[in-house]
Motif scaffolding. Structure first.
Motif, PDB file in Angstrom:
ATOM      1  N   ARG A 136       0.837  -1.191   0.000  1.00 28.63           N
ATOM      2  CA  ARG A 136       0.000   0.000   0.000  1.00 28.63           C
ATOM      3  C   ARG A 136       0.877   1.247   0.000  1.00 28.63           C
ATOM      4  NH1 ARG A 136      -5.347  -0.833   1.204  1.00 28.63           N
ATOM      5  NH2 ARG A 136      -5.893  -2.961   1.858  1.00 28.63           N
ATOM      6  N   CYS A 137       0.362   2.282  -0.612  1.00 22.65           N
ATOM      7  CA  CYS A 137       1.108   3.539  -0.689  1.00 22.65           C
ATOM      8  C   CYS A 137       1.287   4.102   0.723  1.00 22.65           C
ATOM      9  CB  CYS A 137       0.358   4.537  -1.558  1.00 22.65           C
ATOM     10  SG  CYS A 137       1.135   6.179  -1.599  1.00 22.65           S
ATOM     11  N   PRO A 138       2.517   4.480   1.111  1.00 22.54           N
ATOM     12  CA  PRO A 138       2.718   5.017   2.465  1.00 22.54           C
ATOM     13  C   PRO A 138       2.036   6.349   2.692  1.00 22.54           C
ATOM     14  CG  PRO A 138       4.725   5.193   1.158  1.00 22.54           C
ATOM     15  CD  PRO A 138       3.778   4.381   0.348  1.00 22.54           C
ATOM     16  N   ASN A 139       1.610   7.055   1.612  1.00 27.65           N
ATOM     17  CA  ASN A 139       0.944   8.346   1.778  1.00 27.65           C
ATOM     18  C   ASN A 139      -0.572   8.196   1.880  1.00 27.65           C
ATOM     19  OD1 ASN A 139       3.484   9.384   1.576  1.00 27.65           O
ATOM     20  ND2 ASN A 139       3.015  10.850  -0.058  1.00 27.65           N
ATOM     21  N   CYS A 140      -1.169   7.561   0.884  1.00 28.12           N
ATOM     22  CA  CYS A 140      -2.632   7.491   0.830  1.00 28.12           C
ATOM     23  C   CYS A 140      -3.179   6.126   1.222  1.00 28.12           C
ATOM     24  CB  CYS A 140      -3.122   7.851  -0.566  1.00 28.12           C
ATOM     25  SG  CYS A 140      -2.569   6.695  -1.857  1.00 28.12           S
ATOM     26  N   CYS A 141      -2.291   5.133   1.452  1.00 26.75           N
ATOM     27  CA  CYS A 141      -2.670   3.790   1.895  1.00 26.75           C
ATOM     28  C   CYS A 141      -3.513   3.026   0.870  1.00 26.75           C
ATOM     29  CB  CYS A 141      -3.424   3.840   3.225  1.00 26.75           C
ATOM     30  SG  CYS A 141      -2.444   4.507   4.574  1.00 26.75           S
ATOM     31  N   LYS A 142      -3.504   3.442  -0.392  1.00 30.73           N
ATOM     32  CA  LYS A 142      -4.224   2.711  -1.437  1.00 30.73           C
ATOM     33  C   LYS A 142      -3.364   1.555  -1.915  1.00 30.73           C
ATOM     34  CE  LYS A 142      -6.328   3.218  -6.013  1.00 30.73           C
ATOM     35  NZ  LYS A 142      -7.561   2.542  -5.604  1.00 30.73           N
ATOM     36  N   GLN A 143      -3.978   0.371  -2.075  1.00 27.99           N
ATOM     37  CA  GLN A 143      -3.230  -0.795  -2.508  1.00 27.99           C
ATOM     38  C   GLN A 143      -2.840  -0.650  -3.972  1.00 27.99           C
ATOM     39  OE1 GLN A 143      -5.215  -4.488  -1.806  1.00 27.99           O
ATOM     40  NE2 GLN A 143      -3.361  -5.714  -2.073  1.00 27.99           N
ATOM     41  N   CYS A 173       1.455   4.396  -7.765  1.00 25.81           N
ATOM     42  CA  CYS A 173       0.297   4.787  -6.968  1.00 25.81           C
ATOM     43  C   CYS A 173      -0.739   5.370  -7.931  1.00 25.81           C
ATOM     44  CB  CYS A 173       0.675   5.817  -5.901  1.00 25.81           C
ATOM     45  SG  CYS A 173      -0.723   6.316  -4.864  1.00 25.81           S
ATOM     46  N   CYS A 228      -2.765  11.809  -4.941  1.00 27.19           N
ATOM     47  CA  CYS A 228      -1.616  11.474  -4.084  1.00 27.19           C
ATOM     48  C   CYS A 228      -0.358  12.132  -4.622  1.00 27.19           C
ATOM     49  CB  CYS A 228      -1.448   9.957  -3.996  1.00 27.19           C
ATOM     50  SG  CYS A 228      -0.107   9.458  -2.880  1.00 27.19           S
ATOM     51  N   GLU A 238       7.888  -1.642  -2.126  1.00 25.64           N
ATOM     52  CA  GLU A 238       7.291  -2.517  -1.120  1.00 25.64           C
ATOM     53  C   GLU A 238       8.311  -2.828  -0.027  1.00 25.64           C
ATOM     54  OE1 GLU A 238       6.367  -6.434  -2.434  1.00 25.64           O
ATOM     55  OE2 GLU A 238       8.183  -6.628  -3.641  1.00 25.64           O
TER      56      GLU A 238
END
Length: 507
Positions: free
Chosen positions: A8-15, A48, A53, A60
């Motif tokens: 998941r993106c460390p900024n927006c947490c989208k997988q 991402c 974002c 990863e």
């Protein structure tokens, strides 16, 4: 190659859904026996896909193995941090070189992070000074006495800094401190409603210092008594009578004389104690000692700091045998005689004393008397812990000097007040000490009278309000293990000379 699910993106947490690229990382892992372990890991970089974002791609991370910007595994980083907490920078670096790991002191110190300081002060706050560099730079350590952990560390020991901290962190109901005037001033300014409690450990430390000073001032009484006892024993071989020798011009003697002259020259110019200490790079208590002590006493104390050596117990016998034989005795024969009596040194050691005897410049053999520090340890310890020989020697000391006897009685009475929490008898003790005690003990009594409320609280308050200590979190003992806080710290029964001890709360 990592086979985990897309990260998941460390900024927006989208997988993530799309792979951007792959590359290889090299991670140091914990050693296996004496072998170094290196993990070569191929990881994926993802796109991402969220439009708003700010991050376009990200890499990863493998849980439990890798972290961003790290060239070591998370397990190895935990090892490094734990050892750095316990040992510090350079010692931890030396240990890791022995373990065949690459970790310098700067890398280890970067792993250490200061714990967050709470917004409010703990209910029972302990405060004490410690030395960054003894005699030069000091700081202040603040301790949560009930939890047994360090709260904060201040860069100096001034009242202004501590008062500002108390203002920013209210909530302290009980403040445990020593008798430093700077901390007292800060508490009265920033936390006037807090109960001040004098630390029992520091009280006993101050008392033992006064007892030792009394013993220093009356060493002549002890020596005279010991010499009278020696004369009444009527030895078979008369001791050698020599004129009193002048103090040798050793380095410590000359340094003591010059330091005494420098301090008194500045005192004549009306310099303050603090200014003299800064000018000569000394502690203030050292400046006060040179101000209040006679030069002859300082020189004798400096002269007696020399180690006795293996020959010292046999000097009286050498002098007596040399006098009996009128100088017509060989060094080899004397060596064999003292060797049969238990001498374990070499033959070369007795050459210099024999040469001084033949030249008539030997120092007279002094009577064997216990040192002030040893006498103080006998006085400050409970009587039941003394051996028969120690109790007998202390009795001889008491017979030799009435001032030491009085100091001994007062010290033991005060120690009894501390151990049994009889603070209601403190004022009576202070009055007795101010009437007929030696001068150092009168000084302690005067200081106690000035801080009577805090000292009475330290000798009166019970221990029942102490909470159960919570279990420490992993790695938390790092900061707390270097300081020894706590409400039930055992007071010193022997002579305390440890500097920088944390407050024991004295409750």
């Amino acid at each position: 190659m990592s086979t985990a699910c897309p990260g998941r993106c460390p900024n927006c947490c989208k997988q993530a859904r799309r792979v951007h690229s792959t590359y290889q990382r090299t991670l140091d892992e914990r050693p296996l026996g004496s072998c170094r372990v290196v993990v070569r890991l191929r990881v994926r970089r993802y796109f991402c896909d969220r439009g708003g974002c700010s991050r376009t791609t990200f890499v990863e991370q493998v849980p439990g193995l890798s972290a961003r910007y790290r060239r070591s595994s998370t397990g190895l980083v935990g090892w490094l941090r734990s050892i750095a907490i316990e040992l510090g920078g350079r010692p931890a670096g030396r240990l890791y070189r022995r373990l065949r790991l690459a970790a310098g002191r700067t890398r280890l110190l970067r792993l250490l992070t200061a714990p967050a300081v709470p917004d409010r002060a703990p209910r029972v706050l302990g405060v004490d000074e410690f030395a960054f560099r003894k005699g030069c730079t000091y700081g202040t350590v603040l301790v949560d006495v009930e939890a047994g952990r360090v709260v904060d560390v201040l860069p100096d020991r001034t009242s202004e800094t501590f008062a500002a901290w108390l203002t920013e962190h209210p909530g302290a109901e009980i403040i445990c401190r020593d008798r430093a005037t700077a901390y007292t001033k800060a508490v009265r300014k920033a936390a006037p409603d807090a109960l001040e409690v004098a630390d029992r450990w520091h009280l006993l430390q101050n008392l033992s210092a006064a007892v030792e000073k009394t013993c220093h001032q009356h060493r002549d009484c002890l020596r005279k008594h010991a010499e009278e006892e020696t004369v009444t024993e009527a030895p078979a071989v008369p001791p050698m009578l020599l004129p009193p020798a002048e103090l040798p011009r050793t380095q410590i003697i000359e340094r003591t004389r010059h330091r005494y002259e420098d301090i008194h020259r500045l005192l004549e110019k009306h310099w303050t104690i603090s200014a003299i200490a800064r000018r000569l790079n000394l502690e203030r208590k050292a400046v006060r000692c040179f101000r209040d002590t006679n030069l002859d006493q300082l020189l004798v104390s400096a002269h007696e700091r020399r180690p006795n050596g293996v020959l010292e117990p046999f000097r009286a016998y050498l002098n007596a045998r040399f006098t009996e034989a009128q100088g017509q005795v060989s060094g080899t024969r004397l060596f064999l005689e003292i060797q049969a009596s238990g001498y374990r040194g070499s033959r070369q050691v007795i050459r210099k004393p024999l040469a001084a005897l033949r030249a008539g410049t030997a120092e007279p053999v002094r009577a064997d008397i216990p040192s002030p520090r040893k006498i103080t340890s006998w006085i400050m310890r409970p009587r039941e812990t003394l051996t028969e020989s120690q109790d007998e020697r202390l009795l001889q000391v008491r017979l030799a000097c009435p001032d030491i006897t009085r100091a001994c009685d007062l010290a033991r009475t005060f120690a009894d007040l501390v151990r049994h929490q009889r603070g209601y008898l403190l004022l009576e003790w202070v009055r007795q000490a101010e009437q007929d005690a030696p001068k150092p003990m009168k000084g302690v009594a005067g200081f106690l009278r000035q801080d009577l409320d805090a000292v009475t609280a330290g000798l009166t308050l019970p221990l029942e309000f102490r909470r159960r200590r919570r279990p420490r979190e992993p790695g938390e003992n790092a900061q707390a293990s270097h300081v020894r806080p706590g409400l039930v710290r055992t007071p010193p029964h022997s002579h305390p000379h440890s500097a920088g001890d944390a407050p024991s709360a004295g409750l």
